[in-house]
Motif scaffolding. Structure first.
Motif, PDB file in Angstrom:
ATOM      1  N   LYS A   1      10.450  11.453 -26.836  1.00 28.93           N
ATOM      2  CA  LYS A   1       9.465  10.413 -27.109  1.00 28.93           C
ATOM      3  C   LYS A   1       9.243  10.311 -28.612  1.00 28.93           C
ATOM      4  CE  LYS A   1       7.231  11.816 -22.814  1.00 28.93           C
ATOM      5  NZ  LYS A   1       8.252  12.860 -22.572  1.00 28.93           N
ATOM      6  N   THR A   2       9.039   9.107 -29.108  1.00 32.12           N
ATOM      7  CA  THR A   2       8.723   8.918 -30.522  1.00 32.12           C
ATOM      8  C   THR A   2       7.311   9.429 -30.804  1.00 32.12           C
ATOM      9  OG1 THR A   2      10.183   7.004 -30.658  1.00 32.12           O
ATOM     10  CG2 THR A   2       8.500   7.211 -32.367  1.00 32.12           C
TER      11      THR A   2
ATOM     12  N   ILE B   1      17.175  21.273 -30.077  1.00 29.48           N
ATOM     13  CA  ILE B   1      17.947  22.075 -29.125  1.00 29.48           C
ATOM     14  C   ILE B   1      17.360  22.025 -27.722  1.00 29.48           C
ATOM     15  CG2 ILE B   1      18.686  24.434 -28.550  1.00 29.48           C
ATOM     16  CD1 ILE B   1      18.934  24.888 -31.585  1.00 29.48           C
ATOM     17  N   SER B   2      16.036  22.087 -27.617  1.00 26.63           N
ATOM     18  CA  SER B   2      15.442  22.238 -26.280  1.00 26.63           C
ATOM     19  C   SER B   2      15.698  21.034 -25.391  1.00 26.63           C
ATOM     20  CB  SER B   2      13.940  22.503 -26.392  1.00 26.63           C
ATOM     21  OG  SER B   2      13.243  21.329 -26.781  1.00 26.63           O
ATOM     22  N   GLY B   3      15.860  19.864 -25.988  1.00 27.89           N
ATOM     23  CA  GLY B   3      16.163  18.687 -25.182  1.00 27.89           C
ATOM     24  C   GLY B   3      14.936  18.119 -24.511  1.00 27.89           C
ATOM     25  N   GLY B   4      14.080  17.460 -25.283  1.00 25.79           N
ATOM     26  CA  GLY B   4      12.885  16.869 -24.699  1.00 25.79           C
ATOM     27  C   GLY B   4      11.667  17.745 -24.786  1.00 25.79           C
ATOM     28  N   ALA B   5      11.628  18.662 -25.742  1.00 25.93           N
ATOM     29  CA  ALA B   5      10.463  19.522 -25.976  1.00 25.93           C
ATOM     30  C   ALA B   5      10.061  20.278 -24.711  1.00 25.93           C
ATOM     31  CB  ALA B   5       9.294  18.697 -26.514  1.00 25.93           C
ATOM     32  N   THR B   6      11.041  20.863 -24.051  1.00 25.44           N
ATOM     33  CA  THR B   6      10.770  21.575 -22.797  1.00 25.44           C
ATOM     34  C   THR B   6      10.219  22.974 -23.010  1.00 25.44           C
ATOM     35  OG1 THR B   6      13.033  22.464 -22.772  1.00 25.44           O
ATOM     36  CG2 THR B   6      12.665  20.366 -21.639  1.00 25.44           C
TER      37      THR B   6
ATOM     38  N   GLY C   1      12.320   8.769 -31.201  1.00 24.92           N
ATOM     39  CA  GLY C   1      12.712   9.246 -29.884  1.00 24.92           C
ATOM     40  C   GLY C   1      13.837   8.417 -29.284  1.00 24.92           C
ATOM     41  N   LEU C   2      13.886   8.404 -27.951  1.00 18.59           N
ATOM     42  CA  LEU C   2      14.976   7.740 -27.240  1.00 18.59           C
ATOM     43  C   LEU C   2      14.559   6.433 -26.582  1.00 18.59           C
ATOM     44  CD1 LEU C   2      16.674  10.830 -25.530  1.00 18.59           C
ATOM     45  CD2 LEU C   2      17.413   9.617 -27.593  1.00 18.59           C
TER      46      LEU C   2
ATOM     47  N   VAL D   1      20.718  24.351 -21.500  1.00 17.36           N
ATOM     48  CA  VAL D   1      20.994  23.041 -20.907  1.00 17.36           C
ATOM     49  C   VAL D   1      20.745  21.937 -21.931  1.00 17.36           C
ATOM     50  CG1 VAL D   1      20.306  21.414 -19.102  1.00 17.36           C
ATOM     51  CG2 VAL D   1      20.493  23.850 -18.568  1.00 17.36           C
ATOM     52  N   GLY D   2      19.655  22.065 -22.697  1.00 14.04           N
ATOM     53  CA  GLY D   2      19.341  21.075 -23.717  1.00 14.04           C
ATOM     54  C   GLY D   2      20.430  20.944 -24.766  1.00 14.04           C
TER      55      GLY D   2
END
Length: 423
Positions: free
Chosen positions: A371-372, A219-224, A405-406, A283-284
């Motif tokens: 990130k992986t 959910i957070s979108g990139g571990a924010t 990851g992406l 936002v995520g």
């Protein structure tokens, strides 16, 4: 000024991504902002004494104090509610806060919880150590055996709990079957669904009563940010719970569990989500499905590649034909079981040599960052556990857990190949 989808309209015609992005604010923003503003303030002002009394008695939908309720957090809760097709959502400071708040709400001295032992380390510790000190018994069962699950249930069982796809074991229970059997005994099905979000798993359809989620992950979108959520489908009769059934005032508009959480447990424990976290995760959520599908596709392709590699003993990923959980995975997750997979190498030393040779993949905890990531669970997440508990949980010292990851898939595979040469 703005277009919204509200509860009076038929949301069933809208796809998952649209339901999230078109989710309306709890109240219209005075300036017409597209993203819900961050309300960092602690307290809220009222026009008169009667208004503040009504607010603190839950008779109005105005805000009181940000430890209890906050507009930015409410906006995230509403997005999650729409995404999950749920009745109620409570956002909290972490996934562990979600788990602890639920079970503190329903547990009492002398009760028991039936669960798989294959759990994330802190979840296992919370059940086995923290709750046990208050007189709560854990009954660990093989979730693949429905008869064993049912045999463990008695009049003091407050819930059955497992992870929708166990971390890091990649084990799946037949949730629709267990739901039917448990409901016949008035026992709720509470599931940690962190590793498969709502676009990949319909918990309501599977018979789940309560979901707990670490919103830190997908959910957070990139571990924010760190966060958690409790999702309530309001289908279980909580008067069957000895603790909740004793509540003298029956709430309107929410389940007994959600009333207990909001009116007492969550506000007394104080593990509230911050408005800044709620903003980042709102936002995520808007890119949740896009990231999930990309990460999942990458995970499958890597798992398929590694399943044919001579230096890999075994690959745990339920979409593979060799997985004993493939049929259940296809049934529950629409053939898309997410971005987490695990592998067994020859030894712990081989795992360390592999990890230390990686150039792109990050050696870190957490899941579903952009990130992986890779981690050695036995020495980290379960590092402080004694050998007998590691055996009970089923943690092997030659196991590695990955989160795709992406990055470009070919680059991740090349990095893994380089690491396997070193291993």
């Amino acid at each position: 000024m703005y277009k919204k989808i509200n509860d009076s309209e038929d949301e069933s015609n809208c796809k998952f991504q649209t339901r999230i992005i078109s989710s309306a604010f709890p109240k219209p923003d005075v300036y017409g902002a597209i993203n819900e503003p961050i309300y960092r303030n602690a307290a809220f002002e009222y026009p008169d004494s009667q208004s503040i009394e009504e607010a603190f008695k839950f008779r109005t939908d105005v805000y009181t104090y940000s430890r209890i309720i906050n507009p930015t957090v409410t906006n995230l809760e509403e997005k999650i509610r729409r995404a999950a097709n749920a009745e109620g959502v409570l956002a909290l400071a972490s996934g562990m806060a979600a788990i602890s708040n639920v079970f503190i709400s329903i547990c009492y001295a002398g009760c028991n919880i039936v669960s798989s032992p294959h759990l994330f380390g802190n979840t296992f510790s919370f059940f086995k150590s923290t709750l046990a000190s208050f007189g709560v018994e854990m009954r660990f069962v093989d979730v693949r055996n429905p008869d064993e699950v049912v045999a463990a249930v008695d009049d003091n069982t407050v819930a059955f709990f497992c992870e929708v796809l166990s971390n890091p074991h990649i084990e799946i229970a037949d949730l629709p079957l267990l739901s039917e059997l448990l409901h016949n005994k008035n026992v709720p099905l509470i599931i940690d669904t962190t590793v498969i979000p709502w676009c990949g798993f319909d918990a309501r359809k599977a018979g789940v009563d309560i979901e707990v989620v670490s919103t830190t992950k997908y959910i957070s979108g990139g571990a924010t940010s760190i966060g958690g959520a409790i999702i309530d489908y309001d289908v279980f009769d909580w008067t069957k719970n000895k603790k909740l059934g004793a509540i003298p005032v029956k709430p309107s508009g929410m389940s007994l569990l959600m009333f207990k959480l909001r009116a007492e447990i969550a506000r007394n424990i104080g593990a509230c989500m911050s408005p800044d976290t709620a903003y980042l995760q709102s936002v995520g959520m808007e890119t949740l499905q896009l990231r999930y599908e990309k990460m999942s596709a990458t995970a499958y392709n890597i798992a398929l590649h590694l399943s044919q590699h001579p230096k890999v003993q075994y690959v745990h990923y339920p979409k593979l034909d060799c997985s004993p959980f493939k049929a259940l995975s296809d049934k529950l997750f629409k053939g898309n079981p997410g971005a987490m997979f695990s592998i067994n190498l020859e030894s712990k030393q081989a795992c360390y040599r592999f990890m230390d040779s990686l150039k792109i993949i990050r050696r870190a905890t957490n899941l579903f960052d952009n990130k992986t990531l890779v981690i050695h669970p036995e020495s980290t997440i379960y590092g402080s556990f004694p050998p007998d508990l590691k055996r009970l949980i089923g943690i092997e010292d030659n196991l590695l857990r990955f989160s795709a990851g992406l990055e470009d898939e070919a680059d991740i595979i090349a990095d893994i190949e380089n690491g396997l040469q070193s291993a």
